[in-house]
Design a protein around this motif. Structure first.
Motif, mmCIF file in Angstrom:
data_model
loop_
_atom_site.group_PDB
_atom_site.id
_atom_site.type_symbol
_atom_site.label_atom_id
_atom_site.label_comp_id
_atom_site.label_asym_id
_atom_site.label_seq_id
_atom_site.Cartn_x
_atom_site.Cartn_y
_atom_site.Cartn_z
ATOM 1 N N ARG A 9 0.922 -15.633 -1.730
ATOM 2 C CA ARG A 9 1.804 -14.588 -1.221
ATOM 3 C C ARG A 9 2.042 -13.501 -2.278
ATOM 4 O O ARG A 9 2.125 -12.315 -1.956
ATOM 5 N N ASN A 10 2.149 -13.924 -3.523
ATOM 6 C CA ASN A 10 2.378 -12.940 -4.575
ATOM 7 C C ASN A 10 1.147 -12.075 -4.810
ATOM 8 O O ASN A 10 1.266 -10.891 -5.152
ATOM 9 N N ARG A 13 1.379 -9.499 -2.171
ATOM 10 C CA ARG A 13 2.447 -8.549 -2.519
ATOM 11 C C ARG A 13 1.983 -7.584 -3.608
ATOM 12 O O ARG A 13 2.170 -6.365 -3.497
ATOM 13 N N ASN A 14 1.357 -8.121 -4.651
ATOM 14 C CA ASN A 14 0.932 -7.262 -5.758
ATOM 15 C C ASN A 14 -0.232 -6.356 -5.369
ATOM 16 O O ASN A 14 -0.374 -5.262 -5.922
ATOM 17 N N ARG A 16 -0.375 -4.937 -2.475
ATOM 18 C CA ARG A 16 0.329 -3.835 -1.827
ATOM 19 C C ARG A 16 1.014 -2.942 -2.863
ATOM 20 O O ARG A 16 1.032 -1.708 -2.730
ATOM 21 N N LEU A 17 1.585 -3.554 -3.901
ATOM 22 C CA LEU A 17 2.200 -2.768 -4.968
ATOM 23 C C LEU A 17 1.163 -1.891 -5.668
ATOM 24 O O LEU A 17 1.456 -0.741 -6.028
ATOM 25 N N SER A 58 9.282 -6.714 -8.696
ATOM 26 C CA SER A 58 10.110 -6.159 -7.632
ATOM 27 C C SER A 58 10.148 -4.637 -7.665
ATOM 28 O O SER A 58 10.633 -4.007 -6.734
ATOM 29 N N ASP A 103 7.552 -0.200 2.045
ATOM 30 C CA ASP A 103 6.998 -0.720 0.795
ATOM 31 C C ASP A 103 7.625 -2.063 0.414
ATOM 32 O O ASP A 103 8.715 -2.417 0.880
ATOM 33 N N VAL A 104 6.933 -2.784 -0.477
ATOM 34 C CA VAL A 104 7.434 -4.082 -0.927
ATOM 35 C C VAL A 104 8.206 -3.975 -2.241
ATOM 36 O O VAL A 104 8.769 -4.962 -2.710
#
Length: 301
Positions: A9-10, A13-14, A16-17, A58, A103-104
């Protein structure tokens, strides 16, 4: 299985970042701004794809020059960002936190490296310690590994008050280890050349001692042998094992406040004023430290 799921999952997320960061950089480039990526943003831009999921993030820390702030904010607002928080007018440190609902993570826009400005008087202009790689379709500046290490140490020890509270930030210790393992590694001579004053020397060596003792990084003996950093590291370990000792150990903070005041004031006060630096901390300072010492802080032990 649980840890693997968190890691997967991370990674998503990253990813997308990373896309969010590239879009923001391209927008700022369009306004003539080439930002400096700090901390996690720099790691995200330089880490191999297979290591992208290691860091939990974050926000994206981005620095621009003081004369670029208005253009940078305008560029980000033009692609949908809204100001979520910003420094009050009387604040010594300027920042704007921007976000978008899709955004995340947020963008933390700054115009100086983290921590008190006087701690960076040795290194000079941050751009002198950066390289200008491409980030996808955009152009950025990224600090050299040694300067990234300096920024992480100053952030942990002073902006996050770790030196006063006796905290260990394990995430940033992992990053320091990875920076040392990167191509070229950390230049210890260059890092120490950036250190100015007794307080900063104590703080940097405390962090390097933790890096050596907890992660097995080979640190020159001269940077991990002095008494005050060793006492500070012992305090960190004691507080991690026995949290009830955090408040009594705050007394150690008062012992080094004189160094802090001397180094912060020397640039603005007369010599007569400098001779009267020692006094007990103000009541609001003690209350702040007491609250911070007893608060639960993510990533800190």
């Amino acid at each position: 299985m649980y840890i693997r799921q968190i890691y997967r999952r991370n990674v998503l997320r990253n990813d997308r970042l990373a896309g969010q960061l590239e879009e923001a950089v391209v927008a700022m480039n369009g306004q003539g701004v080439t930002p400096v990526l700090l901390k996690g943003a720099a790691t995200l831009a330089t880490a191999p794809v297979e290591r992208r999921g290691v860091r939990l993030m974050s926000d994206l820390d981005v620095m621009v020059m003081p004369d670029e702030t208005e253009r940078a904010v305008a560029a980000l607002r033009a692609i949908g960002y809204e100001i979520h928080d910003q420094a009050p007018p009387e604040s010594r440190r300027w920042y704007v936190e921007l976000n978008r609902s899709r955004d995340v993570g947020t963008i933390d826009l700054q115009r100086s490296a983290p921590g008190p400005a006087y701690l960076y008087r040795g290194p000079g202009d941050a751009l002198n310690h950066c390289v200008p790689p491409l980030l996808g379709r955009g152009s950025v500046y990224i600090p050299t590994p040694t300067y990234q290490a300096l920024i992480l140490i100053v952030h942990d020890q002073f902006q996050d008050h770790g030196y006063w509270l006796g905290d260990l930030d394990l995430r940033h210790l992992v990053e320091l280890r990875d920076l040392n393992n990167s191509v070229g590694g950390l230049d210890w001579k260059e890092l120490t050349s950036h250190v100015s004053g007794k307080l900063m020397k104590n703080a940097v060596e405390t962090q390097l001692l933790a890096l050596a003792e907890l992660f097995g990084v080979e640190i020159p003996h001269s940077l991990r042998s002095r008494l005050i950093p060793r006492l500070q590291f012992m305090r960190q370990l004691m507080q991690a094992r026995f949290p009830a000792t955090r408040v009594p150990f705050l007394a150690m903070t008062i012992l080094d406040l004189r160094n802090y005041r001397r180094e912060a004031i020397n640039h603005t006060q007369t010599s007569a004023r400098r001779r009267r630096l020692w006094s007990m901390p103000r009541g609001d300072t003690l209350q702040f430290l007491l609250r911070a010492a007893t608060a639960v802080r993510a990533g800190k032990v």
